[in-house]
Design an enzyme around this catalytic site. Structure first.
Site, PDB file in Angstrom:
ATOM      1  N   ASN A 132       8.960   5.723  -6.235  1.00 45.73           N
ATOM      2  CA  ASN A 132       8.134   5.051  -5.232  1.00 45.73           C
ATOM      3  C   ASN A 132       6.896   4.494  -5.912  1.00 45.73           C
ATOM      4  O   ASN A 132       6.379   5.078  -6.866  1.00 45.73           O
ATOM      5  CB  ASN A 132       7.708   6.026  -4.135  1.00 45.73           C
ATOM      6  CG  ASN A 132       6.885   5.338  -3.061  1.00 45.73           C
ATOM      7  OD1 ASN A 132       7.358   4.427  -2.396  1.00 45.73           O
ATOM      8  ND2 ASN A 132       5.640   5.753  -2.915  1.00 45.73           N
ATOM      9  N   GLU A 195       9.761  -1.573  -4.086  1.00 41.83           N
ATOM     10  CA  GLU A 195       8.439  -2.196  -4.223  1.00 41.83           C
ATOM     11  C   GLU A 195       8.400  -3.238  -5.340  1.00 41.83           C
ATOM     12  O   GLU A 195       7.838  -4.328  -5.165  1.00 41.83           O
ATOM     13  CB  GLU A 195       7.368  -1.124  -4.476  1.00 41.83           C
ATOM     14  CG  GLU A 195       7.087  -0.234  -3.283  1.00 41.83           C
ATOM     15  CD  GLU A 195       8.034   0.960  -3.196  1.00 41.83           C
ATOM     16  OE1 GLU A 195       7.941   1.717  -2.211  1.00 41.83           O
ATOM     17  OE2 GLU A 195       8.859   1.136  -4.123  1.00 41.83           O
ATOM     18  N   ASP A 241     -13.443   5.030   4.590  1.00 42.93           N
ATOM     19  CA  ASP A 241     -12.170   4.326   4.693  1.00 42.93           C
ATOM     20  C   ASP A 241     -12.353   2.953   5.325  1.00 42.93           C
ATOM     21  O   ASP A 241     -13.464   2.449   5.446  1.00 42.93           O
ATOM     22  CB  ASP A 241     -11.145   5.175   5.451  1.00 42.93           C
ATOM     23  CG  ASP A 241      -9.747   5.042   4.844  1.00 42.93           C
ATOM     24  OD1 ASP A 241      -9.246   3.909   4.765  1.00 42.93           O
ATOM     25  OD2 ASP A 241      -9.171   6.066   4.455  1.00 42.93           O
TER      26      ASP A 241
END
Length: 419
Positions: A132, A195, A241
């Site tokens: 991943n 990806e 964030d």
């Protein structure tokens, strides 16, 4: 386009701001970068650093090589079948050493942060036969240790859980300073292990990967950190964030580094928390997902996650309405495509979704509160929403489209020559 190639393009086009005097990686980089556009620091603890290189839709479209207004339609048509090939060498292999994160200009962005954070690293994980690539924030714990924020349910966390169940570690690498489209691909929800194929499709050319000693394949980068996600956990956070507010402190997995590699005179890429680049990479990849899902139920024209909604919580969906049910179906489809959405606004094709005044006009003239607002109470949203209760919230859909049986009432008229 390579990472340095993209920086050279920004430089050659007069889009890059330069800071040549020494700048501290502790908060001063944030102060100098906030709202600046693409910026290159020549001396952050003796290193070159860049930020904000993908901080607007125009910059992201520039990396894709397309007009900004075509971005959603372009991305919605791209699959995950681009070519990937393995090569034996990359410039990051020019300097190989034992890990020592203190040698890198890793930034502390805001007062009260849990520590310096790597924010733009593509984290490539491998366990058994599964891989991943994703972007995770990584808090520095020491010269060879990082705390990684792994969101439960995401692919990296799934690999971590599988390894944990067997008492094993996950081989990992962190690539910093990669091709902007590789970074975008790693920020996008694609099928497992696709990806880099998606990055190749975005590029329109193959992506080259290099095998490390721990078996992980990484793309070309300025800096690569090699190691393992261990069974150890440590407090991670606080961290500012995408909302510009602080996220929680959590117990997160610890990465133990075994090697550090970098090219000669590397340029470190920092991603400014809550800045434009953060919002572009975290939010824009959801737009084609919404576009494709809505296209199954209505004639969709465009989709945008608004800047005021942090490019994450608020979606505007533009449709060419054919039945009175189209707007409600579009709302449902948008929420299905992006589970963290909080509010969805559906408008007609004559509304400019990039103009806040036009959106307000649609609300003012085409929405009636007792008929056109849909509530979804007590549903899963995002823990990043300060108003949520451990991620639970109420979602709202708004139909701001004209009624088909009396379109004459909604027709917008302008003087001749001004239409």
């Amino acid at each position: 386009m390579s990472f340095r190639g993209f920086l050279d393009d920004l430089e050659g086009s007069g889009l890059m701001n330069h800071v040549r005097d020494p700048v501290s990686p502790v908060e001063e980089v944030t102060e100098r970068s906030w709202g600046s556009g693409p910026i290159l620091f020549d001396d952050v603890s003796g290193h070159k650093c860049c930020l904000n290189i993908l901080g607007t839709r125009d910059l992201l479209a520039r990396a894709l090589g397309i007009p900004a207004e075509d971005m959603v339609r372009h991305l919605s048509q791209i699959g995950c079948q681009g070519p990937v090939r393995e090569v034996d060498w990359s410039s990051f292999m020019e300097n190989v050493s034992q890990p020592d994160l203190s040698r890198l200009p890793i930034m502390t962005y805001f007062p009260g942060d849990g520590g310096p954070y790597i924010t733009s690293g593509v984290v490539v994980s491998r366990f058994e036969d599964k891989i991943n690539a994703c972007v995770h924030r990584l808090m520095v714990l020491g010269k060879d240790r990082l705390a990684a924020r792994l969101v439960p349910g995401r692919h990296t966390h799934q690999l971590y859980e599988a390894a944990l169940a067997k008492g094993k570690e996950v081989a990992v690498a962190v690539a910093i300073g990669v091709d902007p489209l590789v970074l975008m691909a790693a920020s996008t929800r694609v099928p497992p292990e696709m990806e880099f194929c998606y990055a190749a499709a975005l590029r329109g050319s193959h992506v080259e990967l290099i095998a490390l000693d721990n078996g992980v394949l990484v793309p070309h980068a300025q800096i690569v950190l090699e190691g393992y996600i261990t069974t150890e956990r440590a407090p991670e956070g606080p961290f500012v964030d995408i909302t510009g507010t602080r996220d929680l402190v959590r117990q997160e997995p610890v990465i133990r580094l075994t090697r550090m590699m970098m090219c000669n005179e590397p340029i470190y890429h920092g991603l400014l928390p809550a800045g434009g680049e953060h919002k572009m990479l975290m939010g824009v990849p959801y737009e084609p997902l919404i576009y494709r899902e809505v296209s199954k139920v209505a004639k969709v024209k465009d989709v945008m996650l608004t800047e005021g909604g942090c490019c994450y919580f608020h979606a505007v969906v533009q449709i060419e309405k054919e039945t009175e049910e189209d707007a409600r179906r579009a709302i449902d489809a948008a929420i299905k495509a992006h589970r963290s959405l909080k509010h969805v606004l559906v408008v007609d094709s004559d509304i400019d979704i990039h103009d806040p005044r036009d959106l307000e006009y649609a609300l003012a003239t085409r929405m009636r509160g007792d008929e056109d607002i849909v509530l979804y109470p007590n549903v899963r949203g995002s823990t990043l929403d300060p108003r949520s209760n451990e991620g639970m919230t109420t979602k709202v859909g708004v139909d701001a489209t004209a009624r088909l049986d009396r379109l004459w009432k909604f027709q917008r008229l302008t003087p001749a020559g001004h239409g």
